[in-house]
Design a protein around this motif. Structure first.
Motif, PDB file in Angstrom:
ATOM      1  N   ALA A 205      14.114  11.966 -10.522  1.00 10.34           N
ATOM      2  CA  ALA A 205      15.392  11.641  -9.886  1.00 10.34           C
ATOM      3  C   ALA A 205      15.559  12.288  -8.513  1.00 10.34           C
ATOM      4  N   ALA A 206      15.106  13.521  -8.384  1.00  7.67           N
ATOM      5  CA  ALA A 206      15.361  14.247  -7.137  1.00  7.67           C
ATOM      6  C   ALA A 206      14.555  13.658  -5.984  1.00  7.67           C
ATOM      7  N   GLU A 207      15.142  13.673  -4.800  1.00 10.94           N
ATOM      8  CA  GLU A 207      14.475  13.174  -3.595  1.00 10.94           C
ATOM      9  C   GLU A 207      13.135  13.909  -3.396  1.00 10.94           C
ATOM     10  N   GLY A 208      12.095  13.150  -3.180  1.00 11.83           N
ATOM     11  CA  GLY A 208      10.780  13.754  -2.917  1.00 11.83           C
ATOM     12  C   GLY A 208      10.044  14.225  -4.154  1.00 11.83           C
ATOM     13  N   SER A 209      10.608  13.984  -5.343  1.00  9.70           N
ATOM     14  CA  SER A 209       9.916  14.468  -6.539  1.00  9.70           C
ATOM     15  C   SER A 209       8.753  13.542  -6.905  1.00  9.70           C
ATOM     16  N   ARG A 210       7.765  14.112  -7.530  1.00  6.97           N
ATOM     17  CA  ARG A 210       6.609  13.345  -8.008  1.00  6.97           C
ATOM     18  C   ARG A 210       6.339  13.767  -9.442  1.00  6.97           C
ATOM     19  N   ASP A 228       5.737   8.531  -7.336  1.00  9.87           N
ATOM     20  CA  ASP A 228       6.486   9.330  -6.366  1.00  9.87           C
ATOM     21  C   ASP A 228       7.832   8.732  -5.988  1.00  9.87           C
ATOM     22  N   ASP A 229       8.274   7.716  -6.712  1.00  8.20           N
ATOM     23  CA  ASP A 229       9.672   7.320  -6.536  1.00  8.20           C
ATOM     24  C   ASP A 229      10.147   6.543  -7.762  1.00  8.20           C
ATOM     25  N   LYS A 231      11.419   3.756  -8.178  1.00  7.71           N
ATOM     26  CA  LYS A 231      11.026   2.344  -8.220  1.00  7.71           C
ATOM     27  C   LYS A 231       9.680   2.190  -8.935  1.00  7.71           C
ATOM     28  N   ARG A 256       6.034  17.186 -14.052  1.00  4.99           N
ATOM     29  CA  ARG A 256       6.325  17.247 -12.622  1.00  4.99           C
ATOM     30  C   ARG A 256       5.077  17.671 -11.864  1.00  4.99           C
TER      31      ARG A 256
END
Lengths: 454, 95
Positions: A205-210, A228-229, A231, A256
């Motif tokens: 969920a967090a921006e930039g998370s993979r 990595d997103d 989508k 993560r």
């Protein structure tokens, strides 16, 4: 070969035998069934595309590396005879001392175990070895190796296939880590699509998370995907929904992505009595989850090594409680922030590092460094070992000592993989496995890059 | 079919560049995905996802064989066969 030759009283092989069969001088028949996970994973839900089999002719011939594990009284089952010049090279270094038995017919796409099962001549030779002190020692034990043990009339030196399959799942590893309170990478075990959707929504969920999604019984980079997103997470779920059964069953772990200083691999032996003996720790060289080699000794502080030893005790006891005894290799990770994650996954079987144990004890001196690596090549015809020897020249490790300073140079520890794919179908793809030995890390990296030893 | 081939090759190049995170030279049919372009087995799922994005087609991974990933030419031929099976004759790929 009916009687045992004198066996060394110590060394890795003797320790392994003492732990598994209570006799350091027993005879092991090594069957090096690489990618046994393919058999364990049959019938299990998998990720899209992971049933694809690339380079299986090469993978199946990695089994030749087993010749470096054998002591004088041991036997190695091979898919084909070792190149005579290569055998001579290893013998001169004291690097390969066992007897080699080959299958009746090498089918490149088939594992050494399946070839052996179709080999009446070989099976007769194996049955003739049965003396109450001879054991079948596979890389890992699946139903195929159980059948081979029965056909060869030799007991297995490890537990049954059901136990081995269970303890080799990444789900087993993750649940063990959580239960034991070891430092875990944030993530989740997922047995259903709903659990996977939930895990992806939490960890992606967090921006930039993979995150990395790993099939429980995947091997060597297959059966994993990095997302990595959100989508991409949704897309993976759609792909899985299209093919999942009515029960929506999956078998994956989600973790993560952790930036790292180093991947690590350590080995220990779980004895039949439940005792745990730590063997080695090495830096593991990986690219996208695919094993590329080892560097040892690793650049770790003594307290970090102690932490891994303590983790081995904890993990080993849990493996024993699950009914496992045998060698275990554990992948660990040293995060960029210095956090040590002592268990990403347990491979309760031999690992590539295991095949370096005997030669490392035999050849490499304290204070020296070694880099186990591969050279990918494009052979347009079959090459003999003498051509490799000539091409390497002074770079080849060709003597066990330099006036008391230990050896230096490139030790070829698997030659069959150079020609395997070409022999199977004429495709120009080959690989040499090698251990670069030198005075320190800089020295072995220089050797790996092809520069002559100073 | 020359235009369609070109479109498929362009879409494949776009997908490969996204997965491999680097610019690629012009793709020729003989280029081998693994040994020449350094695709690895971990990237196969990502490549399938990227192709689904760029071409709007659905790939059934269970139908795939390793031969499909041998060369650029083999993969584009496979994609074209998916596209022609998905769409009525005379229609191009859905973008």
């Amino acid at each position: 070969m009916s009687a045992h030759d004198p066996a060394p009283a110590d060394g890795f092989g003797a320790r392994l035998k003492a732990a598994l069969v209570g006799d350091p001088t027993a005879r092991f028949v090594y069957v090096n069934n690489f990618e046994v996970e393919r058999v364990w994973g049959r019938g299990e839900p998998n990720l899209p595309g992971t049933g694809l089999s690339f380079s299986s002719a090469t993978v199946n011939r990695i089994e030749e590396v087993g010749v470096l594990l054998a002591d004088a009284q041991d036997v190695v089952v091979l898919k084909d005879a070792v190149d005579s010049d290569y055998a001579g090279y290893l013998a001169a270094l004291g690097a390969a001392e066992g007897t080699h038995l080959t299958v009746d017919r090498n089918v490149p796409e088939r594992s050494v175990t399946l070839d052996a099962l179709e080999s009446p001549r070989l099976l007769a030779a194996l049955r003739a070895l049965a003396d109450g002190r001879t054991y079948l020692m596979p890389l890992g034990i699946s139903a195929d190796e159980e059948r081979l043990a029965e056909a060869a009339g030799l007991p297995l030196a490890g537990p049954g296939a059901v136990v081995c399959k269970e303890v080799n799942g990444k789900i087993f590893s993750r649940e063990l880590v959580d239960a034991a309170g070891l430092t875990a990478i944030p993530g989740a075990v997922c047995r259903t699509l709903d659990e996977l959707a939930e895990a992806l929504s939490v960890h992606l969920a967090a921006e930039g998370s993979r995150v990395v999604v790993k099939e429980s019984l995947g091997v060597s980079g297959r059966g994993m995907v990095v997302l990595d997103d959100p989508k991409r997470g949704a897309q993976l779920l759609r792909m899985l929904e299209r093919r999942a059964g009515a029960d929506g069953r999956v078998s994956v772990v989600v973790e993560r992505w952790i930036e790292k200083q180093a991947d690590l691999n350590y080995q220990f032996v779980v004895g039949r009595d439940g005792g745990v003996r730590f063997e080695t720790v090495k830096t593991a060289l990986t690219e996208n989850g695919v094993h590329r080699g080892h560097l040892f000794p690793p650049a770790l502080r003594p307290d970090q090594v102690d932490e891994l030893r303590a983790a081995a005790e904890v993990i080993g006891k849990q493996l024993a409680a699950a009914g496992y005894f045998g060698l275990a290799g554990v992948d660990a990770l040293l995060g960029a922030d210095g956090t040590l994650y002592p268990c990403l996954e347990i491979n309760a079987r031999f690992n590539m590092a295991t095949y370096q144990n005997r030669i490392a004890e035999h050849l490499i001196r304290d204070g020296q460094s070694a880099l186990a690596t591969t050279f990918d090549l494009k052979p347009e015809r079959v090459h003999g070992f003498d051509e490799v020897r000539a091409a390497l020249g002074d770079l080849l490790l060709h003597r066990a000592d330099r006036d008391g300073r230990g050896p230096r140079g490139v030790l070829i520890n698997n030659f069959a993989t150079l020609n395997a794919t070409f022999l199977a179908g004429g495709k120009p793809y080959g690989r040499l496995y090698a251990i670069c030995v030198g005075d320190d890390e800089q020295d072995v990296r220089r050797t790996r890059s092809g520069r002559r030893p100073c | 079919m020359a235009d369609t081939d070109l479109t498929t090759t362009d879409a494949l190049r776009e997908a490969l560049e996204a997965v491999l995170k680097k610019d690629l030279p012009e793709l020729t049919p003989q280029l081998r995905l693994f040994s020449d372009l350094a695709l690895d087995s971990t990237s196969v799922i990502e490549l399938l996802m990227a192709l689904e994005d760029t071409l709007g087609l659905q790939i059934d991974p269970d139908e795939l064989t390793p031969d499909v990933f041998e060369t650029v030419g083999a993969l584009t031929a496979y994609i074209d066969s998916c596209l022609s099976a998905d769409l009525p004759a005379g229609h191009g790929p859905v973008r």
